[in-house]
Design a protein around this motif. Structure first.
Motif, mmCIF file in Angstrom:
data_model
loop_
_atom_site.group_PDB
_atom_site.id
_atom_site.type_symbol
_atom_site.label_atom_id
_atom_site.label_comp_id
_atom_site.label_asym_id
_atom_site.label_seq_id
_atom_site.Cartn_x
_atom_site.Cartn_y
_atom_site.Cartn_z
ATOM 1 N N THR A 249 23.132 3.620 102.555
ATOM 2 C CA THR A 249 22.311 2.695 102.109
ATOM 3 C C THR A 249 22.747 1.274 102.146
ATOM 4 O O THR A 249 23.788 1.160 102.002
ATOM 5 N N TRP A 294 15.439 9.376 103.729
ATOM 6 C CA TRP A 294 15.790 8.400 102.284
ATOM 7 C C TRP A 294 16.201 9.452 101.283
ATOM 8 O O TRP A 294 15.956 10.915 101.377
ATOM 9 N N ILE A 295 16.711 8.963 100.062
ATOM 10 C CA ILE A 295 17.055 9.813 99.059
ATOM 11 C C ILE A 295 15.971 10.580 98.421
ATOM 12 O O ILE A 295 16.058 11.898 98.051
ATOM 13 N N THR A 401 19.462 5.782 95.360
ATOM 14 C CA THR A 401 20.307 6.613 96.360
ATOM 15 C C THR A 401 21.455 7.012 95.479
ATOM 16 O O THR A 401 21.876 8.289 95.508
#
Ligand code: WTA
Length: 633
Positions: A249, A294-295, A401
């Motif tokens: 990230t 993505w998270i 994240t």
């Protein structure tokens, strides 16, 4: 099952308890999972180094909790619904039993290819069911997955592969998105050509089936590696604190960093937050539109829902294909009960006009959620009225994240809502606001930098290969606190409103982008001397990227030059980092010590030059007029 809060009074009570006795609280939540060996100690921590360990000495495998544990009761229940890009193609439904079989089979294939516990596996795949299988198969054998969003460029992919020294890359032939057919495998080839020496194998899943070049000795088809492999695979039992995954990230400086999450704490926290925030009910159809890159996709498409035994949907396509009614069509067809998306998607669909959602009956919908960026009032009301027909609570979930799971959010149907406010911290979460001097700001109706005072189970453990960076980024700014990088307001009722990043991170369509990364990319364009990038308010994306660029020689064709900059950024990072506006400038406002005054650049990018502050102390105050003029202000 962990606790599921039923009322506001209960929330208040549980919250008090979770703060008074965090260890007791989390031990209770964790006890509903299958542990192969119980923990000796619930929590060991300091934020100084930092060193945080949850469920110390406990041993488990997260996939036993996502899959095996459900087989007896939910073997025939759909675990995963896959909605393809092309609406004419049939959706796929995979039961818990089938998912278990596929994960085990692919885990056996990974083992046969030499992947062992602790090895890093890079996953660069579109939103296909095999992506979920890949993630869980890694976890099954204790390998650490590093999913890279399939929209990142070859350069970005190669940087991430090298940083984590991945030995295997999992990919697909093509990525079908809207009318595009993106050659994903070709991007992997390009990335590996940039010297990723650690990689020995590339496993390629056949998605669209278009022709492709395979590299002999290195590339193998997914369908070939699983041939003859058993559909059972004993889970590798790991330590609670063994890494589960790395996810890169952007930060305010340098290259993206690999956030590390571990098995035990992440498991407990994602399940617990999934069930409580969305008030998940047995049998619900749940759809989160994020990408697994993505998270949000990690925690709330894969792990959280599967841990809770839910039916989770994965969507391959984009919200506007074949038309801006696609989301509503999917919700109707699959009878979605819980829908979780990003403000940027809501704004884009709102801009496409009401006709796409008007008259749609979506009686199945019960809970709506948003994530990734602050939502504006207009979008909130549109979501509430047009989509939720004013009968579905909206959970505005704030997290990162690094936090692994949702931190501040309403509990659907329980917490009284205020538009655009993330409202209250979840049990176990102790937020605070601090001023620039690091003093905690007490009381209500105040604003400051958002920090967290006490660890929660899915807090970031380290940044891969560089623990010091984790310390300086998150734990050094304020003593004994985790610093989020966000500014927030606590209103008169103690509700939190997230204002946005206070560092040099910008949030474009819910995607985190570091200004330094974009500047580094722009500076690689021949003819560029220096650049400065800032965010500015953008109607659809939330924030747009504004780049100020100094060139060496006079540019004869500015449009062609700007196009070249965009191409370089696309090549270095990916299309998501392309500046929306580029202004060629003779200089950048700098302090006497040579620091770029971004505050001034932000104001100009916003189009508001009424109050630029004192510029007389600048090294080059005259440049400000030139920049204003160039911006047409
Ligand atoms: C922003 C995404 C306002 C915030 C889960 C944070 C939000 C960054 C919200 C993390 C929200 C996330 N309201 N802002 N509900 N949710 N953010 O790591 O600035 O991709 O620091 O994690 O997104 O982005 P990330």
């Amino acid at each position: 099952m962990s606790i599921q809060i039923q009322s506001l009074e209960q929330y208040r009570e549980v919250y008090q308890k979770s703060v008074a006795d965090p260890e007791g609280f989390w031990a209770e939540q964790a006890s509903s999972f299958q542990w192969r060996k119980p923990w000796r100690q619930v929590l060991k921590w300091n934020f100084r180094e930092p060193n945080v360990k949850w469920f110390v000495g406990g041993r488990l495998n997260i996939t036993e909790n996502c899959l095996d544990r459900h087989l007896e009761t939910r073997g025939k229940q759909t675990a995963l619904i896959w909605e393809p890009n092309d609406p004419k193609q049939k959706a796929r439904k995979i039961t818990y039993k089938q998912l278990y079989g596929q994960v085990c089979q692919f885990a056996n294939a990974l083992k046969a290819e030499g992947v062992k516990k602790g090895d890093r596996v890079c996953i660069y795949m579109p939103m296909v069911p095999e992506l979920t299988v890949a993630v869980l198969a890694c976890a099954r054998i204790g390998a650490i997955h590093s999913v890279v969003f399939a929209g990142f460029s070859a350069v970005s992919l190669s940087d991430r592969i090298k940083d984590a020294e991945c030995t295997v890359v999992l990919t697909s032939d093509f990525n079908a998105r809207g009318v595009k057919n993106i050659p994903v495998k070709q991007v992997v080839d390009e990335a590996l050509a940039m010297g990723c020496e650690s990689v020995t194998k590339v496993i390629v899943q056949k998605n669209t089936g278009d022709p492709l070049k395979m590299v002999e000795g290195r590339d193998i088809w997914w369908h070939d590696v699983i041939k003859g492999k058993r559909k059972t695979c004993k889970a590798t039992i790991v330590d609670s604190e063994d890494p589960l995954f790395i996810l890169y990230t952007s930060g305010s400086t340098g290259k993206p960093k690999g956030v590390v999450h571990t098995q035990g704490g992440y498991m407990v926290y994602t399940e617990y937050t999934f069930r409580n925030v969305f008030q998940y009910q047995d049998g619900d159809i749940y759809w989160c539109t994020a990408d697994v890159g993505w998270i949000t996709g990690h925690s709330y498409i894969i792990y959280g829902p599967l841990l809770a035994g839910a039916t989770t949907m994965m969507f391959e396509g984009v919200p506007t294909f074949p038309d801006p009614g696609r989301f509503w069509d999917v919700i109707q067809r699959h009878k979605v009960n819980i829908f979780y998306t990003a403000p940027t998607a809501i704004r884009a669909l709102m801009a496409a006009g009401d006709q796409w959602v008007k008259g749609r009956r979506m009686p199945s919908l019960r809970v709506l959620g948003t994530v990734g960026e602050p939502i504006n009032e207009e979008a909130w009301h549109w979501y509430n009225e047009r989509v939720g027909k004013k009968r579905c609570p909206i959970v505005d979930t704030w997290w990162q994240t690094e936090t692994g799971g949702i931190m501040i959010s309403p509990l659907a149907g329980i917490t009284p809502l205020k538009p655009c406010l993330a409202t209250l911290p979840l049990p176990g979460i102790q937020p605070c606001l601090v001023d620039a001097a690091g003093n905690e700001i007490e009381g209500n109706d105040v604003e400051g930098m958002l920090c967290i005072k006490y660890p929660w189970p899915s807090i970031i453990r380290t940044t891969y290969g560089d623990h010091e960076r984790c310390r300086t980024n998150y734990f050094a700014a304020f003593k004994d606190k985790y610093f989020t990088g966000d500014g927030a307001r606590r209103d008169a009722d103690g509700y939190y409103r997230i204002i946005g990043r206070v560092d040099d991170v910008i949030n474009v369509s819910g995607h985190r982008i570091g200004t330094a990364e974009v500047e580094d990319a722009i500076n690689k364009t021949p003819g560029v001397v220096e650049s400065a990038v800032v965010g500015y308010p953008h109607d659809i994306k939330g924030q747009g990227i504004y780049a100020y660029v100094i060139t060496g020689d006079a540019i004869s064709d500015p449009d062609a030059f700007k196009k070249q900059i965009l191409d370089v950024v696309t090549k270095e990072i990916g299309p998501i980092a392309k500046p929306d506006k580029i202004q060629l400038v003779p200089g950048l406002p700098k302090t006497r010590s040579g620091k770029i005054m971004r505050r001034i650049l932000r104001k100009i990018a916003e189009g508001d030059v009424s109050n630029l502050g004192d510029i007389s102390t600048l090294l080059n105050p005259e440049v400000v007029e030139d920049i204003k003029e160039g911006a047409g202000l």
